[in-house]
Design an enzyme around this catalytic site. Structure first.
Site, mmCIF file in Angstrom:
data_model
loop_
_atom_site.group_PDB
_atom_site.id
_atom_site.type_symbol
_atom_site.label_atom_id
_atom_site.label_comp_id
_atom_site.label_asym_id
_atom_site.label_seq_id
_atom_site.Cartn_x
_atom_site.Cartn_y
_atom_site.Cartn_z
ATOM 1 N N ASP A 13 92.452 -99.517 -9.025
ATOM 2 C CA ASP A 13 93.862 -99.169 -9.267
ATOM 3 C C ASP A 13 94.091 -98.680 -10.692
ATOM 4 O O ASP A 13 95.189 -98.818 -11.234
ATOM 5 C CB ASP A 13 94.789 -100.371 -8.993
ATOM 6 C CG ASP A 13 94.542 -100.999 -7.637
ATOM 7 O OD1 ASP A 13 94.528 -100.263 -6.652
ATOM 8 O OD2 ASP A 13 94.345 -102.233 -7.586
ATOM 9 N N LYS A 16 92.447 -93.466 -10.945
ATOM 10 C CA LYS A 16 91.339 -92.507 -10.796
ATOM 11 C C LYS A 16 91.783 -91.233 -10.096
ATOM 12 O O LYS A 16 91.325 -90.144 -10.414
ATOM 13 C CB LYS A 16 90.190 -93.143 -10.010
ATOM 14 C CG LYS A 16 89.471 -94.267 -10.731
ATOM 15 C CD LYS A 16 88.314 -94.813 -9.917
ATOM 16 C CE LYS A 16 88.752 -95.515 -8.664
ATOM 17 N NZ LYS A 16 89.585 -96.711 -8.915
ATOM 18 N N GLY A 40 92.563 -96.493 -2.294
ATOM 19 C CA GLY A 40 93.846 -95.806 -2.241
ATOM 20 C C GLY A 40 94.101 -95.039 -3.512
ATOM 21 O O GLY A 40 94.103 -95.618 -4.597
ATOM 22 N N HIS A 41 94.272 -93.728 -3.405
ATOM 23 C CA HIS A 41 94.559 -92.895 -4.566
ATOM 24 C C HIS A 41 95.897 -92.192 -4.346
ATOM 25 O O HIS A 41 96.090 -91.536 -3.317
ATOM 26 C CB HIS A 41 93.459 -91.843 -4.770
ATOM 27 C CG HIS A 41 92.149 -92.429 -5.170
ATOM 28 N ND1 HIS A 41 90.956 -91.746 -5.057
ATOM 29 C CD2 HIS A 41 91.826 -93.638 -5.676
ATOM 30 C CE1 HIS A 41 89.960 -92.512 -5.480
ATOM 31 N NE2 HIS A 41 90.479 -93.663 -5.861
ATOM 32 N N GLN A 224 87.512 -97.982 -5.886
ATOM 33 C CA GLN A 224 87.607 -99.338 -6.434
ATOM 34 C C GLN A 224 87.274 -99.334 -7.952
ATOM 35 O O GLN A 224 87.509 -98.353 -8.621
ATOM 36 C CB GLN A 224 86.707 -100.308 -5.668
ATOM 37 C CG GLN A 224 87.188 -100.632 -4.267
ATOM 38 C CD GLN A 224 86.579 -99.724 -3.211
ATOM 39 O OE1 GLN A 224 85.448 -99.296 -3.318
ATOM 40 N NE2 GLN A 224 87.327 -99.434 -2.178
#
Length: 430
Positions: A13, A16, A40-41, A224
């Site tokens: 988080d 990235k 999740g991005h 991650q």
């Protein structure tokens, strides 16, 4: 031409997605090398919000090749849904712009069922899994019973692979009180999805090596963060793959000598989702303020993130294990308005001062952070695009972080917007 690996240097988080998207303008190929759709991005581009889970962040930028490498575990149905969602937002995704490694392992429905059943029955110590089947799929890969993308192209091979997997999984399901997997229904689903996935399948290792020899720039994208690495993270509260930069080579099939720069993404404070140790966690008004200002909710799970002060000791450690060349410091604007800030410089444990986080879980849980306090700033850093736009105290904070983590800052991000970025060192510079 330079090739760059981007890794998270905390617990994920870190932002990235934005940095990979920003860097992708300088790259020809963007390759995802590990993880699954538990990642999740969130990208914010000209006010439009894109949420990615399985797809590389480069897909939203036209004219680039995006690659899903063999180090990823892939849910084919989720991938197709994600592609359709992005198409609905005007992003064109075709076999010319997206490739999937032929040796990529697949996440099947029974992987998610097993993941959720085990976590739900674990009354000893929950890991905090997303329940999407990533861990069980990696287990099957190591156990040599996973179905890979290439297997979808041959009916008899696919049936043998499924039968081998079900010998294992049906025994597990029996012990957990779950019904056996419906073999015929599963094969029907796989045969239906096969042509849609095979349209993107390629020998990615060959494509990347050919592109590199042709002088194209490759951007390797991790998911991650390094503190969730299966070997070097806060085990067992980790993900099921190697997250550190070395995985970029094995997760795509390109040699480690082809990597020229490792960019570690680092949030200007610290967050964590789920269970596990967190030495600088704040259960007070400052922690609440960080969470609210930083909108700290997981892209994948929606879970509220735990927040705390910047931990230079941990980031120094992850910079070492990933061989980080420079960091991108994100979310600096979240710290605007604090009267003072704290940075963890080391730990105390049983009267001893440590400059690293110990390996044993019991010792990790008992370390006490050693803080250095520095002045905050009242001016705004939001949207800054040069050092001249930053308050003097904010610059001092960045420089002190550099000293403590023993690694230079290459980029500073001051908002979710693509262009609100201060470039110090171009990772793609030859």
């Amino acid at each position: 031409m330079a090739n760059v690996v981007v890794v998270g240097a905390q617990w994920g988080d870190e932002g990235k997605g934005k940095i990979v998207d920003w860097l992708s303008e300088r790259a020809d190929v963007i390759a995802r090398f590990q993880g699954g759709h538990n990642a999740g991005h969130t990208l914010v581009i000209d006010g439009a919000v894109y949420k990615l889970h399985a797809l590389p962040s480069g897909v939203v930028r036209g004219g680039k090749l995006s690659v899903i490498g063999n180090g990823v575990v892939l849910d084919p149905w989720h991938l197709l849904e994600e592609i359709e969602t992005l198409r609905g937002q005007g992003v064109d995704i075709t076999p010319e712009t997206l490739m999937i490694a032929e040796n990529t392992p697949l996440i099947l429905p029974f992987h998610g069922e097993l993941d959720r059943a085990r976590e739900g029955m674990n009354s000893v110590a929950k890991i905090g899994t997303t329940g999407r089947g990533i861990g069980p799929a990696y287990e099957d890969k190591v156990g040599r019973r996973v179905i890979r993308v290439a297997d979808l192209a041959d009916g008899p091979t696919l049936e043998r692979r499924v039968d081998r997997a079900l010998v294992h999984h049906n025994a597990l399901r029996s012990g957990l009180g779950l019904e056996p997997v419906d073999r015929d229904a599963l094969l029907t689903k796989l045969r239906e999805v096969a042509p849609k996935i095979l349209a993107y399948a390629q020998p990615v290792w060959k494509v990347l090596n050919d592109r590199r020899k042709a002088g194209q720039r490759i951007l390797f994208e991790g998911a991650q963060g390094a503190l969730l690495d299966i070997d070097f993270g806060t085990y067992p509260f980790v993900t099921s793959s190697n997250v550190i930069a070395g995985q970029a080579a094995t997760g795509t099939g390109i040699g480690p000598g082809s990597i020229d720069f490792v960019l570690g993404i680092v949030k200007a404070y610290t967050t964590r989702v789920g269970e596990g140790p967190f030495p600088t966690e704040l259960d007070d008004a400052d922690g609440q303020r960080l969470g609210e200002r930083g909108h700290e909710f997981g892209t994948t799970t929606g879970r509220k993130r735990r927040c705390g002060w910047f931990d230079a000791c941990l980031v120094r450690q992850t910079c070492a294990t990933s061989g980080v060349s420079g960091i991108s410091l994100t979310k600096l604007d979240v710290l605007d308005g604090f009267d003072e800030l704290k940075i963890c410089t080391g730990y105390r444990l049983d009267g001893e001062v440590l400059d690293y986080l110990p390996t044993a879980a019991e010792r990790q849980a008992r370390v006490e952070p050693i803080y250095e306090t520095i002045p905050g700033w009242q001016g705004s850093t939001a949207g800054a695009r040069s050092w001249a736009d930053l308050p003097a105290e904010a610059i001092k904070y960045v420089r002190r972080i550099e000293e403590l983590i023993q690694c230079p800052v290459a980029l500073v991000s001051t908002s979710p917007e693509r262009d609100d970025t201060i470039l110090v060192t171009d990772p793609f510079a030859d």
